[in-house]
Design a protein around this motif. Structure first.
Motif, PDB file in Angstrom:
ATOM      1  N   MET A   1       9.097  62.848  92.715  1.00 16.41           N
ATOM      2  CA  MET A   1       7.862  63.619  92.685  1.00 16.41           C
ATOM      3  C   MET A   1       6.702  62.737  93.146  1.00 16.41           C
ATOM      4  N   LYS A   2       5.840  63.293  93.992  1.00 16.75           N
ATOM      5  CA  LYS A   2       4.632  62.604  94.428  1.00 16.75           C
ATOM      6  C   LYS A   2       3.502  62.991  93.483  1.00 16.75           C
ATOM      7  N   ILE A   3       2.993  62.029  92.737  1.00 13.82           N
ATOM      8  CA  ILE A   3       1.952  62.272  91.757  1.00 13.82           C
ATOM      9  C   ILE A   3       0.648  61.659  92.262  1.00 13.82           C
ATOM     10  N   ALA A   4      -0.382  62.484  92.412  1.00 13.94           N
ATOM     11  CA  ALA A   4      -1.685  62.002  92.871  1.00 13.94           C
ATOM     12  C   ALA A   4      -2.600  61.794  91.682  1.00 13.94           C
ATOM     13  N   LEU A   5      -3.282  60.659  91.669  1.00 16.72           N
ATOM     14  CA  LEU A   5      -4.281  60.370  90.646  1.00 16.72           C
ATOM     15  C   LEU A   5      -5.665  60.507  91.258  1.00 16.72           C
ATOM     16  N   ILE A   6      -6.535  61.280  90.596  1.00 17.76           N
ATOM     17  CA  ILE A   6      -7.904  61.478  91.064  1.00 17.76           C
ATOM     18  C   ILE A   6      -8.859  61.243  89.900  1.00 17.76           C
ATOM     19  N   ASN A   7      -9.836  60.358  90.110  1.00 15.98           N
ATOM     20  CA  ASN A   7     -10.898  60.153  89.128  1.00 15.98           C
ATOM     21  C   ASN A   7     -12.239  60.576  89.713  1.00 15.98           C
ATOM     22  N   GLU A   8     -13.023  61.312  88.926  1.00 15.58           N
ATOM     23  CA  GLU A   8     -14.384  61.634  89.375  1.00 15.58           C
ATOM     24  C   GLU A   8     -15.340  60.516  88.936  1.00 15.58           C
ATOM     25  N   ASN A   9     -16.628  60.656  89.332  1.00 15.77           N
ATOM     26  CA  ASN A   9     -17.524  59.500  89.236  1.00 15.77           C
ATOM     27  C   ASN A   9     -17.840  59.042  87.817  1.00 15.77           C
ATOM     28  N   SER A  10     -17.883  59.943  86.843  1.00 17.49           N
ATOM     29  CA  SER A  10     -18.258  59.499  85.503  1.00 17.49           C
ATOM     30  C   SER A  10     -17.198  58.610  84.867  1.00 17.49           C
ATOM     31  N   GLN A  11     -15.957  58.712  85.347  1.00 16.12           N
ATOM     32  CA  GLN A  11     -14.843  57.946  84.767  1.00 16.12           C
ATOM     33  C   GLN A  11     -14.169  57.036  85.787  1.00 16.12           C
ATOM     34  N   GLY A  12     -14.862  56.769  86.889  1.00 10.19           N
ATOM     35  CA  GLY A  12     -14.284  55.912  87.919  1.00 10.19           C
ATOM     36  C   GLY A  12     -13.936  54.521  87.421  1.00 10.19           C
ATOM     37  N   ALA A  13     -14.700  54.030  86.461  1.00 12.61           N
ATOM     38  CA  ALA A  13     -14.462  52.683  85.944  1.00 12.61           C
ATOM     39  C   ALA A  13     -13.125  52.562  85.228  1.00 12.61           C
ATOM     40  N   MET A  29      10.926  56.454  86.214  1.00 18.68           N
ATOM     41  CA  MET A  29      11.554  57.775  86.254  1.00 18.68           C
ATOM     42  C   MET A  29      11.897  58.194  87.681  1.00 18.68           C
ATOM     43  N   GLY A  30      11.425  57.416  88.674  1.00 21.54           N
ATOM     44  CA  GLY A  30      11.694  57.743  90.067  1.00 21.54           C
ATOM     45  C   GLY A  30      10.555  58.436  90.774  1.00 21.54           C
ATOM     46  N   HIS A  31       9.412  58.606  90.101  1.00 24.69           N
ATOM     47  CA  HIS A  31       8.246  59.234  90.710  1.00 24.69           C
ATOM     48  C   HIS A  31       7.407  58.184  91.443  1.00 24.69           C
ATOM     49  N   THR A  32       6.586  58.643  92.384  1.00 23.03           N
ATOM     50  CA  THR A  32       5.688  57.770  93.134  1.00 23.03           C
ATOM     51  C   THR A  32       4.252  58.191  92.876  1.00 23.03           C
ATOM     52  N   VAL A  33       3.383  57.219  92.619  1.00 24.62           N
ATOM     53  CA  VAL A  33       1.980  57.493  92.334  1.00 24.62           C
ATOM     54  C   VAL A  33       1.130  57.149  93.553  1.00 24.62           C
ATOM     55  N   TYR A  34       0.234  58.067  93.921  1.00 21.36           N
ATOM     56  CA  TYR A  34      -0.723  57.852  95.000  1.00 21.36           C
ATOM     57  C   TYR A  34      -2.120  57.898  94.393  1.00 21.36           C
ATOM     58  N   ASN A  35      -2.824  56.786  94.465  1.00 20.36           N
ATOM     59  CA  ASN A  35      -4.125  56.665  93.815  1.00 20.36           C
ATOM     60  C   ASN A  35      -5.240  56.999  94.806  1.00 20.36           C
ATOM     61  N   TYR A  67       2.120  66.886  92.217  1.00 17.00           N
ATOM     62  CA  TYR A  67       1.451  66.977  90.916  1.00 17.00           C
ATOM     63  C   TYR A  67       0.160  66.176  91.001  1.00 17.00           C
ATOM     64  N   VAL A  68      -0.877  66.662  90.319  1.00 11.95           N
ATOM     65  CA  VAL A  68      -2.165  65.963  90.288  1.00 11.95           C
ATOM     66  C   VAL A  68      -2.530  65.632  88.856  1.00 11.95           C
ATOM     67  N   VAL A  69      -2.891  64.375  88.631  1.00 13.63           N
ATOM     68  CA  VAL A  69      -3.439  63.932  87.349  1.00 13.63           C
ATOM     69  C   VAL A  69      -4.913  63.639  87.580  1.00 13.63           C
ATOM     70  N   THR A  70      -5.784  64.388  86.917  1.00 15.15           N
ATOM     71  CA  THR A  70      -7.213  64.180  87.060  1.00 15.15           C
ATOM     72  C   THR A  70      -7.859  64.276  85.690  1.00 15.15           C
ATOM     73  N   GLU A 132       4.540  60.206  79.360  1.00 21.89           N
ATOM     74  CA  GLU A 132       5.958  60.273  79.012  1.00 21.89           C
ATOM     75  C   GLU A 132       6.397  61.715  78.759  1.00 21.89           C
ATOM     76  N   LYS A 133       5.628  62.440  77.963  1.00 15.80           N
ATOM     77  CA  LYS A 133       5.981  63.817  77.615  1.00 15.80           C
ATOM     78  C   LYS A 133       5.775  64.772  78.789  1.00 15.80           C
ATOM     79  N   LEU A 134       4.833  64.441  79.669  1.00 16.58           N
ATOM     80  CA  LEU A 134       4.538  65.311  80.800  1.00 16.58           C
ATOM     81  C   LEU A 134       5.596  65.216  81.889  1.00 16.58           C
ATOM     82  N   PHE A 135       6.074  64.000  82.144  1.00 19.28           N
ATOM     83  CA  PHE A 135       6.958  63.797  83.292  1.00 19.28           C
ATOM     84  C   PHE A 135       8.393  63.405  82.933  1.00 19.28           C
ATOM     85  N   GLY A 136       8.666  63.134  81.664  1.00 22.24           N
ATOM     86  CA  GLY A 136       9.968  62.583  81.327  1.00 22.24           C
ATOM     87  C   GLY A 136      10.985  63.557  80.776  1.00 22.24           C
TER      88      GLY A 136
END
Length: 211
Positions: A1-13, A29-35, A67-70, A132-136
């Motif tokens: 699974m290709k998992i994209a991570l996106i942060n908006e400006n208030s939580q960029g740090a 788990m075999g997934h790949t993260v794209y930041n 999948y997107v994690v934001t 863990e619970k979301l993807f495992g």
């Protein structure tokens, strides 16, 4: 699974912490993260939670991400922005139970996490347990067991309703301020992450013209 991570400006740090935690959990788990950032609070491309929703929709509808994690301070704005678009079903996730039940009851393709509200001592542990619970443990299998059949039926009904009530993505984007959309894809590494993974020629062409 290709998992994209996106942060908006208030939580960029917090991007480095979130990215590290996500990778540690899902890569075995075999997934790949794209930041896709934001990578720091001072990035040249300042992405609002609304633009995070636009970017997330582009990635999911184009096949550049599965999948997107934001998220944002409370997670609410990012969730609402994501759910404004076709091809996106985003849940608001605060704890591991939310993560597990969203994966199995609602079977969505994105989550919005509160990265400020309640994010104190042990915040990174809560994130790890959420991932863990979301993807495992799979997706769409229902919970509890006696509710599996009606829940899976209701998810199909929801998908059918959304297919009739939401416009195609490029039509949605055409109706928005081009500068708003352009800002959503202005991240430092957007081009090198997006175009090799994009599977929709119409969306790729739209983004090329936009940029």
């Amino acid at each position: 699974m290709k998992i994209a991570l996106i942060n908006e400006n208030s939580q960029g740090a917090k991007n480095a912490l979130i990215h590290k935690t996500l990778c540690e959990v899902v890569e075995p788990m075999g997934h790949t993260v794209y930041n896709y950032g934001m990578y720091t609070a001072d990035d040249a491309a300042q992405v609002t939670y609304v633009q995070a929703g636009i970017l997330g929709a582009i990635l999911l509808n184009s096949g550049a991400a599965d999948y997107v994690v934001t998220g944002c301070g409370t997670g609410e704005g990012a969730m609402l922005a994501m759910n404004s678009f076709p091809g996106v079903l985003c849940g608001h996730i605060e704890d591991p139970v939310d993560a597990f039940t969203f994966a199995h009851v609602n079977d969505g393709n994105s989550v919005a996490i509160p990265y400020a509200k309640g994010f104190g001592w042990g915040g990174e542990l809560n994130l790890a347990y959420i991932f863990e619970k979301l993807f495992g443990f799979g997706h769409g299998e229902g919970y509890p067991k006696e509710r599996v059949v009606p829940e899976q039926r209701n998810k199909k009904i929801l998908d059918a309703v959304r297919a009739e009530t939401l416009r195609p993505l490029t039509e949605c984007l055409d109706r928005l301020d081009p500068e708003l959309v352009r800002g959503a894809v202005a991240g430092e590494h957007f081009k090198e992450l997006f175009f090799p993974n994009c599977q929709d020629e119409a969306i790729a062409e739209y983004i090329h013209k936009l940029l």
